[in-house]
Design an enzyme around this catalytic site. Structure first.
Site, PDB file in Angstrom:
ATOM      1  N   HIS A  36      47.446   2.202   2.810  1.00  0.00           N
ATOM      2  CA  HIS A  36      46.166   2.439   2.141  1.00  0.00           C
ATOM      3  C   HIS A  36      45.310   1.179   2.177  1.00  0.00           C
ATOM      4  O   HIS A  36      44.088   1.249   2.417  1.00  0.00           O
ATOM      5  CB  HIS A  36      46.387   2.889   0.693  1.00  0.00           C
ATOM      6  CG  HIS A  36      46.674   4.346   0.563  1.00  0.00           C
ATOM      7  ND1 HIS A  36      47.917   4.887   0.747  1.00  0.00           N
ATOM      8  CD2 HIS A  36      45.858   5.409   0.271  1.00  0.00           C
ATOM      9  CE1 HIS A  36      47.870   6.199   0.588  1.00  0.00           C
ATOM     10  NE2 HIS A  36      46.636   6.544   0.285  1.00  0.00           N
ATOM     11  N   ASN A  44      50.100  15.173  -1.646  1.00  0.00           N
ATOM     12  CA  ASN A  44      50.019  15.324  -0.194  1.00  0.00           C
ATOM     13  C   ASN A  44      51.421  15.604   0.337  1.00  0.00           C
ATOM     14  O   ASN A  44      52.170  14.681   0.673  1.00  0.00           O
ATOM     15  CB  ASN A  44      49.435  14.066   0.438  1.00  0.00           C
ATOM     16  CG  ASN A  44      49.143  14.235   1.924  1.00  0.00           C
ATOM     17  OD1 ASN A  44      49.685  15.115   2.574  1.00  0.00           O
ATOM     18  ND2 ASN A  44      48.284  13.375   2.459  1.00  0.00           N
ATOM     19  N   TYR A  67      62.505   7.187   3.009  1.00  0.00           N
ATOM     20  CA  TYR A  67      63.407   7.350   1.870  1.00  0.00           C
ATOM     21  C   TYR A  67      64.815   7.736   2.318  1.00  0.00           C
ATOM     22  O   TYR A  67      65.805   7.082   1.953  1.00  0.00           O
ATOM     23  CB  TYR A  67      62.843   8.412   0.929  1.00  0.00           C
ATOM     24  CG  TYR A  67      63.704   8.642  -0.297  1.00  0.00           C
ATOM     25  CD1 TYR A  67      63.661   7.755  -1.366  1.00  0.00           C
ATOM     26  CD2 TYR A  67      64.551   9.738  -0.378  1.00  0.00           C
ATOM     27  CE1 TYR A  67      64.452   7.959  -2.489  1.00  0.00           C
ATOM     28  CE2 TYR A  67      65.339   9.953  -1.494  1.00  0.00           C
ATOM     29  CZ  TYR A  67      65.284   9.056  -2.548  1.00  0.00           C
ATOM     30  OH  TYR A  67      66.069   9.247  -3.646  1.00  0.00           O
ATOM     31  N   ARG A 110      54.329  13.270  -5.088  1.00  0.00           N
ATOM     32  CA  ARG A 110      54.904  14.222  -4.155  1.00  0.00           C
ATOM     33  C   ARG A 110      53.949  15.385  -3.912  1.00  0.00           C
ATOM     34  O   ARG A 110      53.770  15.835  -2.774  1.00  0.00           O
ATOM     35  CB  ARG A 110      56.240  14.726  -4.699  1.00  0.00           C
ATOM     36  CG  ARG A 110      56.951  15.727  -3.797  1.00  0.00           C
ATOM     37  CD  ARG A 110      58.337  16.052  -4.303  1.00  0.00           C
ATOM     38  NE  ARG A 110      58.338  16.746  -5.591  1.00  0.00           N
ATOM     39  CZ  ARG A 110      58.662  16.201  -6.747  1.00  0.00           C
ATOM     40  NH1 ARG A 110      58.980  14.923  -6.815  1.00  0.00           N
ATOM     41  NH2 ARG A 110      58.668  16.912  -7.870  1.00  0.00           N
ATOM     42  N   SER A 115      53.359   3.106   1.464  1.00  0.00           N
ATOM     43  CA  SER A 115      52.140   3.834   1.126  1.00  0.00           C
ATOM     44  C   SER A 115      51.027   2.875   0.714  1.00  0.00           C
ATOM     45  O   SER A 115      49.877   3.015   1.145  1.00  0.00           O
ATOM     46  CB  SER A 115      52.424   4.825   0.001  1.00  0.00           C
ATOM     47  OG  SER A 115      51.261   5.550  -0.347  1.00  0.00           O
ATOM     48  N   HIS A 122      54.219  13.356   2.377  1.00  0.00           N
ATOM     49  CA  HIS A 122      55.458  13.219   1.613  1.00  0.00           C
ATOM     50  C   HIS A 122      56.667  13.616   2.457  1.00  0.00           C
ATOM     51  O   HIS A 122      57.715  12.958   2.410  1.00  0.00           O
ATOM     52  CB  HIS A 122      55.413  14.090   0.363  1.00  0.00           C
ATOM     53  CG  HIS A 122      56.751  14.249  -0.306  1.00  0.00           C
ATOM     54  ND1 HIS A 122      57.584  15.310  -0.014  1.00  0.00           N
ATOM     55  CD2 HIS A 122      57.408  13.489  -1.203  1.00  0.00           C
ATOM     56  CE1 HIS A 122      58.704  15.196  -0.714  1.00  0.00           C
ATOM     57  NE2 HIS A 122      58.618  14.106  -1.444  1.00  0.00           N
TER      58      HIS A 122
END
Length: 463
Positions: free
Chosen positions: A376, A336, A348, A333, A372, A340
């Site tokens: 990436h 970044n 979420y 959290r 995430s 977030h």
């Protein structure tokens, strides 16, 4: 009476509260609030000598690396600044890349205009069935938005840095567009059902084009009609942050040209045993850690503060005290906060509300980790032209396992050691495995099937 749980941090509550017949569980999700505040490092530089010592130490390391490179350039190559060849190679196609980026940005006016037009068409009711064409149009736009830049990337054979610009910016812009649509959809539906019309001379309550463009450039991923603003631009700050950005690009360049590339350039994947490949992971840990610190300071502090100053954006809380996190959820959290906020609001929160209950919270948390990890891997896989799921494994598999383990560590000092151990191993894996695969792709024969060759690392099977 309601029992409320605060799930603002994407972390499950430590205790289960069982509802009774006269009570029910109400899950409370926080709404992002923007307010004037400085970045944490800006405050620490003004008040803490310890941070200044760390900064001076890294500045000294940078100076020594630079002097070593300069001496090597003159003695062995006869050209000062020869080591900048890697920067030149990475950005040699920057003009065409920026041209495509301009097209990507311009395309965002399409969903803005379409959303505004749809919002001003009166309707008795709005349902997913009756207005499914809008969802189809939005999904079609996103598919085209990702497809055409990637097609350009491959057809133009962009090198790593320019590839990262295309993939990272396509992700950033798509996240911004989604936030704009997601935040304004309730407003649009309300307007359609009310049948409100704009009379000549009246100003529409719909977000203006100026507000939309400001949002696309300001360092915030959650749309608001207004953001806290500073009174003026401090050009001395602009120059300082810009200098740091370029200096940290050079720092990463020095790490790779002076310490990583010389090792990998003489590496023969056909002759090096597996044990040495694993040892290389530990060899590249210092280089990886310097790159991680440069990424944090260069991107999350200097780059975002640079744009904040230029845009007079007053809320500069882009990260928190991640280096002293007490558990893995807190680290993810705090690393970044900008991203977030988006993950919390649109993955979420939405997934948790859609499914409901504690099961929804668990699935939502997994969805955040998965999204995430996928993005990436998308960024690095496209840049290096190989599906080598190092980033996916680090973020989703190892990150998930470490997250679960970290919840059982109560001692703050033990957890902090464990966190840094995880970061050091992760950065070592990143530099070693992606670096080895990059050179293996130039020295090992490809697989006969193109798809198999893309998804299978060569350096594990090179003969």
């Amino acid at each position: 009476e309601s029992l409320q749980e605060d799930h603002s941090s994407m972390d499950l509550p430590p205790q289960e509260v069982k509802p009774t017949d006269k009570s029910r569980r109400v899950i409370v999700f926080k709404t992002k609030e923007y307010k004037p505040r400085e970045s944490l490092l800006t405050e620490l530089f003004a008040s803490s000598g310890e941070v200044t010592v760390a900064y001076n130490f890294l500045a000294g390391v940078f100076t020594l690396f630079f002097l070593r490179a300069l001496f090597d350039d003159v003695v062995n190559h006869g050209i000062p600044f020869y080591h900048l060849w890697l920067v030149g190679w990475n950005f040699e196609q920057l003009p065409s890349t920026l041209l495509v980026w301009a097209g990507m940005f311009t395309s965002t006016f399409l969903p803005y205009t379409l959303m505004k037009y749809w919002a001003h068409i009166p309707a008795k009711k709005v349902t997913l069935l009756t207005d499914s064409y809008m969802l189809v149009a939005y999904l079609s736009y996103l598919i085209g938005f990702f497809y055409f830049p990637i097609r350009f990337l491959f057809s133009s054979r962009l090198n790593c840095a320019c590839s990262f610009i295309i993939t990272c910016e396509s992700t950033r812009i798509a996240m911004k567009v989604h936030s704009f649509i997601r935040e304004n959809a309730p407003r649009a539906i309300e307007r359609k059902i009310s049948g409100e019309s704009i009379k000549p001379g009246e100003v529409s309550s719909w977000p203006s084009l100026e507000q939309f463009v400001y949002f696309m450039f300001c360092p915030a991923f959650v749309y608001r009609d207004e953001y806290p603003r500073t009174e003026s631009i401090d050009w001395s700050r602009v120059r300082a942050h810009a200098t740091h950005v370029f200096a940290l690009i050079e720092f990463v360049n020095l790490v790779f040209t002076q310490f990583v590339q010389p090792i990998l350039s003489s590496w023969d994947p056909a002759k090096v045993p597996l044990s040495e490949n694993i040892i290389a992971l530990f060899t590249f840990i210092p280089a990886g850690m310097i790159c991680l610190i440069c990424l944090f300071y260069g991107l999350l502090h200097s780059w975002l503060n640079l744009f904040s100053e230029l845009m007079q954006f007053a809320d500069r809380e882009f990260y928190a005290n991640w280096w002293n996190s007490q558990n893995m959820a807190e680290y993810y959290r705090n690393w970044n906060l900008v991203v977030h906020d988006w993950l919390y609001a649109y993955i979420y929160k939405d997934v948790a509300q859609l499914i409901g209950g504690r099961r929804g919270l668990s699935i939502a948390q997994t969805a955040v980790f998965f999204a995430s990890a996928v993005f990436h891997e998308y960024w690095f896989g496209i840049a290096f032209r190989v599906f080598y799921p190092v980033m996916f494994m680090l973020y989703f598999v190892f990150g998930g396992i470490f997250y679960a383990v970290s919840r059982s560590i109560s001692d703050r000092g033990v957890w902090n050691i464990a966190m840094w151990f995880n970061l050091l191993i992760g950065t070592g894996m990143f530099v070693a495995f992606y670096g080895q695969e990059w050179y293996a792709r130039t020295r090992c024969a490809p697989f006969s099937n193109a798809l198999v060759d893309f998804v299978t690392p060569r350096h594990w099977s090179c003969a």
